[in-house]
Design a protein around this motif. Structure first.
Motif, mmCIF file in Angstrom:
data_model
loop_
_atom_site.group_PDB
_atom_site.id
_atom_site.type_symbol
_atom_site.label_atom_id
_atom_site.label_comp_id
_atom_site.label_asym_id
_atom_site.label_seq_id
_atom_site.Cartn_x
_atom_site.Cartn_y
_atom_site.Cartn_z
ATOM 1 N N ALA A 130 0.843 -1.208 0.000
ATOM 2 C CA ALA A 130 0.000 0.000 0.000
ATOM 3 C C ALA A 130 0.876 1.256 0.000
ATOM 4 C CB ALA A 130 -0.931 -0.014 1.211
ATOM 5 N N GLN A 131 2.060 1.144 -0.609
ATOM 6 C CA GLN A 131 2.977 2.293 -0.590
ATOM 7 C C GLN A 131 2.442 3.461 -1.411
ATOM 8 O OE1 GLN A 131 5.804 2.463 1.430
ATOM 9 N NE2 GLN A 131 5.674 4.614 0.864
ATOM 10 N N ASP A 132 1.779 3.180 -2.546
ATOM 11 C CA ASP A 132 1.237 4.284 -3.355
ATOM 12 C C ASP A 132 0.228 5.081 -2.530
ATOM 13 O OD1 ASP A 132 2.745 3.388 -5.409
ATOM 14 O OD2 ASP A 132 1.094 2.431 -6.507
ATOM 15 N N GLU A 133 -0.613 4.344 -1.788
ATOM 16 C CA GLU A 133 -1.612 5.013 -0.957
ATOM 17 C C GLU A 133 -0.926 5.814 0.148
ATOM 18 O OE1 GLU A 133 -1.898 1.909 -2.071
ATOM 19 O OE2 GLU A 133 -3.810 1.911 -3.136
ATOM 20 N N ALA A 134 0.108 5.230 0.765
ATOM 21 C CA ALA A 134 0.806 5.949 1.845
ATOM 22 C C ALA A 134 1.439 7.231 1.304
ATOM 23 C CB ALA A 134 1.872 5.044 2.465
ATOM 24 N N ASN A 135 2.029 7.154 0.106
ATOM 25 C CA ASN A 135 2.648 8.354 -0.478
ATOM 26 C C ASN A 135 1.608 9.456 -0.655
ATOM 27 O OD1 ASN A 135 5.032 6.957 -0.567
ATOM 28 N ND2 ASN A 135 4.919 6.472 -2.740
ATOM 29 N N LEU A 136 0.427 9.061 -1.149
ATOM 30 C CA LEU A 136 -0.625 10.072 -1.366
ATOM 31 C C LEU A 136 -1.148 10.634 -0.047
ATOM 32 C CD1 LEU A 136 -2.695 8.662 -4.341
ATOM 33 C CD2 LEU A 136 -1.620 10.913 -4.180
ATOM 34 N N ILE A 137 -1.295 9.753 0.948
ATOM 35 C CA ILE A 137 -1.746 10.223 2.270
ATOM 36 C C ILE A 137 -0.785 11.316 2.756
ATOM 37 C CG2 ILE A 137 -1.954 9.573 4.724
ATOM 38 C CD1 ILE A 137 -2.916 6.791 3.746
ATOM 39 N N ASN A 138 0.498 11.054 2.607
ATOM 40 C CA ASN A 138 1.495 12.020 3.100
ATOM 41 C C ASN A 138 1.472 13.312 2.298
ATOM 42 O OD1 ASN A 138 2.493 10.482 5.265
ATOM 43 N ND2 ASN A 138 3.600 9.179 3.841
ATOM 44 N N GLU A 139 1.355 13.150 0.985
ATOM 45 C CA GLU A 139 1.336 14.341 0.119
ATOM 46 C C GLU A 139 0.130 15.224 0.455
ATOM 47 O OE1 GLU A 139 2.238 12.929 -3.940
ATOM 48 O OE2 GLU A 139 0.771 14.483 -4.494
ATOM 49 N N ILE A 140 -1.032 14.586 0.565
ATOM 50 C CA ILE A 140 -2.268 15.361 0.779
ATOM 51 C C ILE A 140 -2.288 15.949 2.196
ATOM 52 C CG2 ILE A 140 -4.802 15.147 0.915
ATOM 53 C CD1 ILE A 140 -4.469 13.031 -1.416
ATOM 54 N N ALA A 141 -1.832 15.161 3.167
ATOM 55 C CA ALA A 141 -1.812 15.662 4.555
ATOM 56 C C ALA A 141 -0.878 16.862 4.663
ATOM 57 C CB ALA A 141 -1.383 14.554 5.505
#
Ligand SMILES: Nc1ncnc2c1ncn2[C@@H]1O[C@H](COP(=O)(O)OP(=O)(O)O)[C@@H](O)[C@H]1O
Ligand SMILES: O=C(CO)[C@@H](O)[C@@H](O)COP(=O)(O)O
Length: 559
Positions: A130-141
């Motif tokens: 789920a690294q793609d999702e984690a990257n987006l979570i971090n970017e958006i947060a």
């Protein structure tokens, strides 16, 4: 009053173990291990044989119940203790190990119609897909200036709940729809013992793994909507459930489970906990300044503090997350023993295996003995310990391992030693990150399998961190800690304890002999650590992303 006992059940990566503990002094009267019949599912699904993608790691929830029905009766029988004197039970688990359940609280993978869908199974903590999702979570947060990010060292990991939930939604929206709740495995197993129709969540996994805060709750619906409109109400729907403090009684053991576990119905079941966190009272640490290392396949680093500080790459800081009244800090290395296992299984030449066999020892012990003959620095090797990515301080599962300095004369024991050292340097990064940011680290406490197995490793850790290491006397420290929480859930009026501090003071012990830093080793390791730090930053902080490019090329080649 007769002696009272509690049971702690520790759910590790490959097996679960039960320990029956005497509450008067913490004596471990009996223990029993049940290896998970399905172990880590990382190639294909059971029965259907459906192939899993790279970076997946699943488990079978039935394996967890088997631990309760095999190991618990085994310890009761082996101890000869009257079940009437067993007053409570607590469990601890790897985390974030999560699963989707239906409205009856049953895992979706138990449904034969859904069992051939990978997303219905338990996602183990080391599921890294789920690294793609984690990257987006971090970017958006980060873009939204979310105030939770600093509490997690600036990054949310792909190992955690929200990234895993979002991966399910992205890749299997129908499974997401059919999920009534996503649960930590620790909360699910507790619900199976208490039969509670209203499942409770523990504040430890909610805090460290699902971005929950004691005062603020989960991040806002707007944040989740910004991730994906379909996630807008996820915390009220699929992550709903009361979040309660560690040591709280989740409920009482049901008649049916009591029969299967050889216990009396009605005994107190504590809310779930995490393995590393349970180990902290298990070694008797209930005050700041003492960093507890749960050392096994991975290392979790746990520390108490009195103020909330920002520390790069920590896994989280959670109020009451380990011991009530303190801020609990966690950091970690996602592979340690696993790296040594990889080398023993994949890297050593046949002559080493033969020699170990002939000497009646195992390959780890053979390598440790031969590696001990070298002085620090004498191998000329330096390694980066990223065989399973980097959890702290870089929070990047897409990094890989590296060994530098090979020559035609390099011996297997030198490679082994460089791997032990690399993991010690990784721990030093974490110790420095805390200590230099106002969360003091005076001494280290070690528990888990590794301190009992490898003295050289422990001496290297003392030398590299320049700190004394105390070692838990218990062989099953998380399970001992879990039993303590079981005793707290039962309460003093029933022969248990009213607080985890009282329980730890009576029940925890460390060994007399400790590992002390040796000044001449400290000096050499300081030099090597400076070199490690240069490599760490060069490959880990974006100066040279060759590891990521290799991954991309590998992915292309595989498709
Ligand atoms: N003599 C040894 N020296 C170093 N590592 C060892 C040795 N023997 C086993 N190991 C490693 O210990 C790890 C298991 O640690 P343990 O604490 O028992 O497990 P877990 O983390 O699952 O609770 C494995 O990764 C294995 O490679
Ligand atoms: O991440 C955590 C705790 O937060 C651990 O559960 C995870 O590293 C697994 O630990 P083990 O090495 O299997 O004991």
């Amino acid at each position: 009053m007769s002696k009272k006992y509690a049971i702690g059940v520790d759910y590790g990566t490959e097996s679960g173990r039960a320990v029956l503990v005497d509450l008067s002094d913490g004596t471990e009267v009996a223990d029993h291990v049940t290896p998970y019949p399905h172990n880590v599912i990382d190639e294909k699904l059971p029965n259907s044989g459906i192939k899993l993608e790279y970076d997946w790691a699943l488990q079978h929830p039935q394996d967890y119940l088997d631990v309760l029905t095999r190991s618990v009766p085994a310890v009761v029988q082996a101890s000869g203790v009257d079940p009437a004197d067993i007053i409570g039970l607590g469990i601890d688990f790897t985390a974030c190990t999560m699963l989707p359940v239906d409205a009856q609280g049953q895992p979706l993978c138990f449904n034969p119609e859904l069992a051939n869908q990978p997303h219905t199974w338990v996602k183990l903590w080391k599921h890294h897909a789920a690294q793609d999702e984690a990257n987006l979570i971090n970017e958006i947060a980060e873009r939204r200036g979310e105030d939770f990010l600093p509490r997690y060292g600036g990054k949310i990991s792909s190992e955690w709940m929200i990234a895993k939930v979002w991966q399910i939604l992205n890749e299997a929206p129908d499974i997401y729809e059919q999920t009534d709740r996503f649960l930590e495995a620790t909360d699910w197993v507790v619900s199976q013992m208490t039969g509670a129709s209203d499942i409770v969540r523990n504040s430890c996994t909610a805090g460290y793994k699902a971005i929950w805060h004691k005062k603020k709750g989960f991040p806002s619906n707007e944040f989740f909507k910004a991730l994906d409109p379909r996630l807008e109400n996820v915390t009220e729907s699929k992550l709903r459930g009361e979040v309660v403090a560690l040591g709280t009684k989740a409920g009482e053991l049901t008649e049916s489970m009591a029969k299967l576990m050889g216990l009396q119905p009605g005994i107190a079941i504590a809310v779930g906990n995490v393995d590393a966190h349970a180990a902290v009272p298990g070694v008797g640490v209930v005050t700041p300044g003492k960093l507890v290392m749960a050392m096994g396949t991975s290392i979790c680093h746990m520390l108490l503090g009195t103020e909330e500080r920002e520390v790069e790459g920590m896994c989280g800081v959670v109020e009451d997350g380990i011991i009530p009244g303190y801020l609990g800090y966690e950091a970690g290395q996602s592979a340690v023993g696993d790296i040594f296992a990889w080398y023993v299984e994949q890297g050593v030449p046949a002559y080493v295996q033969t020699a170990a066999e002939q000497e009646g020892t195992n390959v780890h012990e053979w390598l440790e003995r031969h590696a001990s003959a070298y002085k620090p620095g004498e191998t000329g090797l330096l390694a980066l310990d990223w065989w399973n990515g980097n959890r702290s301080v870089l929070v990047d599962t897409e990094l890989n391992g590296l060994i530098l300095g090979y020559s035609l004369l390099t011996k297997p024991e030198e490679v082994y030693r460089s791997l032990l050292e690399a993991t010690a340097f990784g721990t030093r990064k974490i110790v420095d990150a805390f200590h230099n940011n106002g969360v003091e680290v005076q001494e280290l406490y070690a528990c888990g399998g590794l301190p009992q197995k490898n003295r050289l490793l422990m001496q290297i850790y003392a030398d590299v961190t320049n700190r004394e290491i105390k070692v838990a006397d218990s062989k099953q420290t998380p399970a001992l800690g879990a039993a303590m929480f079981g005793a707290v859930a039962a309460g003093a009026a029933n022969g248990g304890y009213d607080s985890i501090v009282d329980a730890a003071q009576k029940m925890a012990r460390v060994r007399k002999d400790t590992f002390k830093p040796i000044p001449e080793n400290v000096a050499v390791y300081e030099k090597l650590y400076q070199e490690y730090s240069k490599l760490h930053d060069y490959f880990g902080r974006g100066e040279n992303d060759v590891m990521k490019r290799l991954r991309a090329i590998r992915e292309e080649a595989r498709h």
